[in-house]
Design a protein around this motif. Structure first.
Motif, PDB file in Angstrom:
ATOM      1  N   TYR A  95       0.813  -1.228   0.000  1.00 57.05           N
ATOM      2  CA  TYR A  95       0.000   0.000   0.000  1.00 57.05           C
ATOM      3  C   TYR A  95       0.837   1.265   0.000  1.00 57.05           C
ATOM      4  O   TYR A  95       1.944   1.251   0.518  1.00 57.05           O
ATOM      5  N   PRO A  96       0.236   2.308  -0.573  1.00 53.19           N
ATOM      6  CA  PRO A  96      -1.028   2.504  -1.267  1.00 53.19           C
ATOM      7  C   PRO A  96      -1.050   1.799  -2.617  1.00 53.19           C
ATOM      8  O   PRO A  96      -0.030   1.685  -3.289  1.00 53.19           O
ATOM      9  N   ILE A  97      -2.266   1.323  -3.007  1.00 53.34           N
ATOM     10  CA  ILE A  97      -2.461   0.547  -4.229  1.00 53.34           C
ATOM     11  C   ILE A  97      -3.502   1.229  -5.110  1.00 53.34           C
ATOM     12  O   ILE A  97      -4.534   1.686  -4.623  1.00 53.34           O
ATOM     13  N   LEU A  98      -3.233   1.221  -6.414  1.00 55.14           N
ATOM     14  CA  LEU A  98      -4.230   1.576  -7.421  1.00 55.14           C
ATOM     15  C   LEU A  98      -4.490   0.333  -8.256  1.00 55.14           C
ATOM     16  O   LEU A  98      -3.553  -0.254  -8.792  1.00 55.14           O
ATOM     17  N   ILE A  99      -5.756  -0.073  -8.317  1.00 56.19           N
ATOM     18  CA  ILE A  99      -6.164  -1.165  -9.199  1.00 56.19           C
ATOM     19  C   ILE A  99      -6.918  -0.522 -10.347  1.00 56.19           C
ATOM     20  O   ILE A  99      -7.858   0.241 -10.125  1.00 56.19           O
ATOM     21  N   HIS A 100      -6.487  -0.822 -11.576  1.00 56.23           N
ATOM     22  CA  HIS A 100      -7.212  -0.250 -12.706  1.00 56.23           C
ATOM     23  C   HIS A 100      -7.379  -1.262 -13.819  1.00 56.23           C
ATOM     24  O   HIS A 100      -6.669  -2.259 -13.908  1.00 56.23           O
ATOM     25  N   SER A 101      -8.384  -0.974 -14.634  1.00 57.25           N
ATOM     26  CA  SER A 101      -8.614  -1.713 -15.869  1.00 57.25           C
ATOM     27  C   SER A 101      -8.557  -0.678 -16.988  1.00 57.25           C
ATOM     28  O   SER A 101      -8.025   0.417 -16.781  1.00 57.25           O
ATOM     29  N   ASN A 102      -9.087  -0.982 -18.134  1.00 54.31           N
ATOM     30  CA  ASN A 102      -9.012  -0.020 -19.228  1.00 54.31           C
ATOM     31  C   ASN A 102      -9.917   1.188 -19.012  1.00 54.31           C
ATOM     32  O   ASN A 102      -9.483   2.325 -19.125  1.00 54.31           O
ATOM     33  N   LYS A 103     -11.174   0.948 -18.674  1.00 51.24           N
ATOM     34  CA  LYS A 103     -12.109   2.043 -18.475  1.00 51.24           C
ATOM     35  C   LYS A 103     -12.539   2.201 -17.005  1.00 51.24           C
ATOM     36  O   LYS A 103     -13.253   3.131 -16.667  1.00 51.24           O
ATOM     37  N   GLY A 104     -12.139   1.277 -16.151  1.00 54.80           N
ATOM     38  CA  GLY A 104     -12.502   1.364 -14.742  1.00 54.80           C
ATOM     39  C   GLY A 104     -13.943   0.978 -14.483  1.00 54.80           C
ATOM     40  O   GLY A 104     -14.539   1.432 -13.516  1.00 54.80           O
TER      41      GLY A 104
END
Length: 175
Positions: A95-104
């Motif tokens: 942490y801190p973490i950002l989880i993302h996909s293409n469009k969220g």
């Protein structure tokens, strides 16, 4: 300076540890990520390679990058892919973490739904409402069914688990 967050950006958890969700960050989002989020880890749940400029940005910021290949929740290995994400989320060193996909929307919506269900004890109704908000009202029946049915056999050391994680029944020191 004007800071512009990525598409569909929102905090998932904002306590002593911070967990965020979003769509794929673009160069105009990099100052926001660098100056406001101070990330240690980025988890990209997607089906494409990241751009060279994004890779260079993550390297320059010393952000650990994890790619979890997910085309959809119909993937043959989807349970293992979700476990891979959960292992990172269940370790407070990331942490801190950002989880993302293409469009969220859908892929990250499934991941957040699973986090809400298994780690935070949210109701199915709340999970479905949040999914609907980020998907723009588009129904992802297959995604929602997957979230509802998903469970895991992961075992991790409890002393490494972030404080926001709700203990499971029969908690014996491991998650």
């Amino acid at each position: 300076m004007v800071y512009i967050p990525p598409l569909n950006f929102a905090p998932v958890v904002s306590t002593a540890v911070s967990l965020y969700r979003s769509g794929y960050p673009m160069p105009l989002n990099y100052p926001f990520i660098a100056d406001r989020l101070h990330l240690k880890t980025v988890i990209y749940v997607g089906d494409k390679d990241i751009s060279d400029d994004y890779k260079n940005f993550l390297d320059a910021q010393d952000i650990n990058y994890e790619f979890v290949y997910v085309k959809s929740c119909r993937d043959a290995n989807i349970n293992e892919q979700m476990d891979q994400v959960l292992l990172k989320v269940l370790d407070k060193k990331n942490y801190p973490i950002l989880i993302h996909s293409n469009k969220g929307k859908h892929r990250v919506g499934v991941v957040v739904g699973i986090i809400r269900k298994l780690l935070q004890g949210w109701s199915t109704t709340g999970i479905y409402q949040e999914y609907g908000i980020f998907s723009g009202g588009l129904k992802g029946e297959v995604d929602l069914e997957f979230i509802t049915m998903f469970d895991t056999e992961l075992v991790v050391r409890k002393d490494g688990v972030p404080d926001f994680v709700k203990a499971r029944e029969g908690d014996d020191g491991a998650y």
